[in-house]
Design an enzyme around this catalytic site. Structure first.
Site, PDB file in Angstrom:
ATOM      1  N   TYR A 143       6.740   2.250  11.066  1.00 42.75           N
ATOM      2  CA  TYR A 143       6.806   1.194  12.078  1.00 42.75           C
ATOM      3  C   TYR A 143       8.230   0.968  12.572  1.00 42.75           C
ATOM      4  O   TYR A 143       8.447   0.305  13.590  1.00 42.75           O
ATOM      5  CB  TYR A 143       6.238  -0.135  11.538  1.00 42.75           C
ATOM      6  CG  TYR A 143       4.740  -0.109  11.286  1.00 42.75           C
ATOM      7  CD1 TYR A 143       3.950   0.905  11.805  1.00 42.75           C
ATOM      8  CD2 TYR A 143       4.131  -1.094  10.537  1.00 42.75           C
ATOM      9  CE1 TYR A 143       2.589   0.945  11.574  1.00 42.75           C
ATOM     10  CE2 TYR A 143       2.764  -1.074  10.301  1.00 42.75           C
ATOM     11  CZ  TYR A 143       2.003  -0.043  10.820  1.00 42.75           C
ATOM     12  OH  TYR A 143       0.651  -0.013  10.589  1.00 42.75           O
ATOM     13  N   LYS A 194       0.854   9.731   0.325  1.00 46.72           N
ATOM     14  CA  LYS A 194       0.187  10.998   0.630  1.00 46.72           C
ATOM     15  C   LYS A 194       1.166  12.120   0.293  1.00 46.72           C
ATOM     16  O   LYS A 194       1.617  12.867   1.173  1.00 46.72           O
ATOM     17  CB  LYS A 194      -0.210  11.047   2.117  1.00 46.72           C
ATOM     18  CG  LYS A 194      -1.351  10.104   2.482  1.00 46.72           C
ATOM     19  CD  LYS A 194      -2.726  10.667   2.184  1.00 46.72           C
ATOM     20  CE  LYS A 194      -3.087  11.775   3.137  1.00 46.72           C
ATOM     21  NZ  LYS A 194      -4.422  12.351   2.808  1.00 46.72           N
ATOM     22  N   ASP A 227      -5.842   8.039   0.936  1.00 51.15           N
ATOM     23  CA  ASP A 227      -7.244   8.152   1.371  1.00 51.15           C
ATOM     24  C   ASP A 227      -8.184   7.904   0.195  1.00 51.15           C
ATOM     25  O   ASP A 227      -9.207   7.214   0.320  1.00 51.15           O
ATOM     26  CB  ASP A 227      -7.519   9.509   2.036  1.00 51.15           C
ATOM     27  CG  ASP A 227      -6.961  10.694   1.264  1.00 51.15           C
ATOM     28  OD1 ASP A 227      -6.148  10.471   0.333  1.00 51.15           O
ATOM     29  OD2 ASP A 227      -7.334  11.836   1.577  1.00 51.15           O
ATOM     30  N   ASP A 251      -0.629  -1.709   5.307  1.00 50.66           N
ATOM     31  CA  ASP A 251      -1.246  -2.455   6.400  1.00 50.66           C
ATOM     32  C   ASP A 251      -2.769  -2.282   6.333  1.00 50.66           C
ATOM     33  O   ASP A 251      -3.547  -3.246   6.388  1.00 50.66           O
ATOM     34  CB  ASP A 251      -0.685  -1.897   7.723  1.00 50.66           C
ATOM     35  CG  ASP A 251      -0.960  -2.808   8.895  1.00 50.66           C
ATOM     36  OD1 ASP A 251      -1.602  -3.845   8.709  1.00 50.66           O
ATOM     37  OD2 ASP A 251      -0.540  -2.466  10.016  1.00 50.66           O
ATOM     38  N   ASP A 255      -5.738  -5.014   4.284  1.00 52.46           N
ATOM     39  CA  ASP A 255      -6.848  -5.614   5.038  1.00 52.46           C
ATOM     40  C   ASP A 255      -8.183  -5.247   4.396  1.00 52.46           C
ATOM     41  O   ASP A 255      -9.091  -6.070   4.293  1.00 52.46           O
ATOM     42  CB  ASP A 255      -6.846  -5.133   6.490  1.00 52.46           C
ATOM     43  CG  ASP A 255      -6.041  -6.068   7.373  1.00 52.46           C
ATOM     44  OD1 ASP A 255      -5.208  -6.817   6.827  1.00 52.46           O
ATOM     45  OD2 ASP A 255      -6.228  -6.046   8.607  1.00 52.46           O
TER      46      ASP A 255
END
Ligand code: NAD
Length: 373
Positions: A143, A194, A227, A251, A255
């Site tokens: 970001y 990852k 994942d 992020d 959630d």
């Protein structure tokens, strides 16, 4: 505690102020009954600040936030400010606070109260007793990484670029926060990236392992690909205690974890900065939800996410574990007594207003504190 506990309250817009009023009642209760006192300042933020000062966060308010031991934040935004220039939007006030206070560790607990078991979309046996904490790196990664932007190529087509980048220092400081928190909980940390396809993930894994081996050997550390973590969160979320991850994956995963508990009006969060020489960290506590303009001003919002954010503040900024637990137990007892705001209403329960929920929490605080210990 030596010295005053300096608390800055920024209630903001929409349901922010009405939720915060219930927190003020809890603060008054703690002062009266537990001699837990705060030196409280209040300020404007978001649309409320824009209306008065033409900016969503004045330098003076930022300065007060810098000097405070903790900031308790309500929510900002709403359709009233839709046409305000981008740089002056209410949400920019919150982003500037996070950036200028350098709040790099975002803590999002996912805790399911038994009384709200039905609110989750997952089967009760999967989520009963759920209690996990996601620590998300908040000020680095894709970001913020450079280069970034959209460019037009010689052939006229366009290319969008963002850069995932982490330094050892950025990984180290957020990992330390996560290890410390795991030490105060069940002693388990799962670090998520990852590493199989991203060099930044490989570095992340190596640095977290190195920090574990040198400084936190007693914490049970595991590594997981992001994942797989998303899948495990909905398959068997109770395997996790603390999850540490970067800005982007955090992020998404926070959630996902939050919704295991089913209710936006119940979710608190904290964002922490670097500890100074005395161990004090800059910190901002806020509910996960926004300003809910659709229900603002009607005294029907659920104030518990803000109350629980305040409990996190007691725990993490002021080391008042017992008082934090007391507030959390009062919330739980109010729910067990069948008290519900509209967002968590279930058949056979007692519907109450925002103020009514505040009443119920205070009632339970009185009752719990009268119990023999
Ligand atoms: P929202 O979280 O404000 O509301 C989403 C839905 O959940 C609405 O139906 C709302 O009524 C409900 N809801 C949220 N909190 C509730 C509570 N405590 N009790 C009962 N119901 C609750 O998200 P949104 O509608 O996408 O955004 C509204 C405004 O809030 C926008 O301006 C957005 O930018 C802003 N926002 C601010 C923050 C923040 O201040 N941290 C976070 C998210 C959104």
């Amino acid at each position: 505690m030596p010295g005053k506990r300096r608390l800055l309250i920024l209630a903001g817009d929409g349901i922010g102020p009405e939720s915060m009023r219930q927190v003020r009642r809890v603060i008054d209760w703690l002062s009266r009954n537990r001699a837990v006192d705060f030196d409280i300042e209040e300020g404007l933020v978001g649309g409320a600040a824009y209306d008065v000062h033409g900016t969503p966060l004045t330098d003076a308010t930022l300065d007060r936030a810098m000097r405070a031991d903790a900031v308790l934040f309500g929510a900002v935004g709403g359709p009233k400010w839709d046409s305000v220039p981008f740089a002056k939007k209410p949400e920019r006030g919150l982003l500037r606070l996070r950036k200028d206070l350098d709040l790099f560790a975002n803590l999002r607990p996912a805790f399911l109260f038994d009384a709200l078991l039905d609110a989750s979309t997952l089967k009760p046996e999967i989520v009963r007793g759920l209690d996990l904490l996601i620590v998300r790196e908040l000020t680095g990664g894709v970001y913020f990484g450079l280069p970034r932007g959209i460019e037009t190529l010689p052939d006229g087509s366009r290319r969008g670029v963002n850069t995932q980048v982490y330094t050892t220092a950025e990984i180290d400081r957020v990992a330390r926060v996560a290890f410390e928190l795991a030490g105060k909980r069940r002693g388990k940390l799962c670090s998520v990236e990852k590493a199989n396809v991203m060099e930044s993930g490989q570095l992340w894994r190596e640095e977290v392992q190195k920090l574990h081996d040198s400084s936190y050997p007693r914490i049970e550390l595991s590594h997981m690909y992001a994942d797989n973590c998303a899948m495990q969160l909905v398959r068997a979320p109770k395997q996790f205690d603390v999850i540490l991850t970067d800005n982007l994956f955090g992020d998404l995963l926070s959630d996902c974890a939050a919704m295991l508990t089913g209710s936006l009006g119940m979710l608190p969060s904290a964002s922490l900065g670097q500890a100074d020489g005395s161990g004090r960290r800059r910190a901002l506590y806020e509910p996960v939800h926004g300003s809910a303009p659709d229900i603002a001003g009607k005294d029907i919002a659920n104030p518990l996410a803000t109350v629980l954010s305040f409990a996190m503040m007691l725990r993490y900024s002021f080391d008042l574990e017992e008082d934090a637990r007391l507030v959390e137990r009062a919330v739980e007892a109010a729910l067990n007594a069948g008290i519900r705001t509209a967002d968590i209403m279930q058949p056979g329960k007692t519907p109450v207003s925002t103020t009514g929920m505040g009443d119920a929490v205070l009632r339970e605080l009185d009752r719990l504190s009268a119990e023999p210990t």
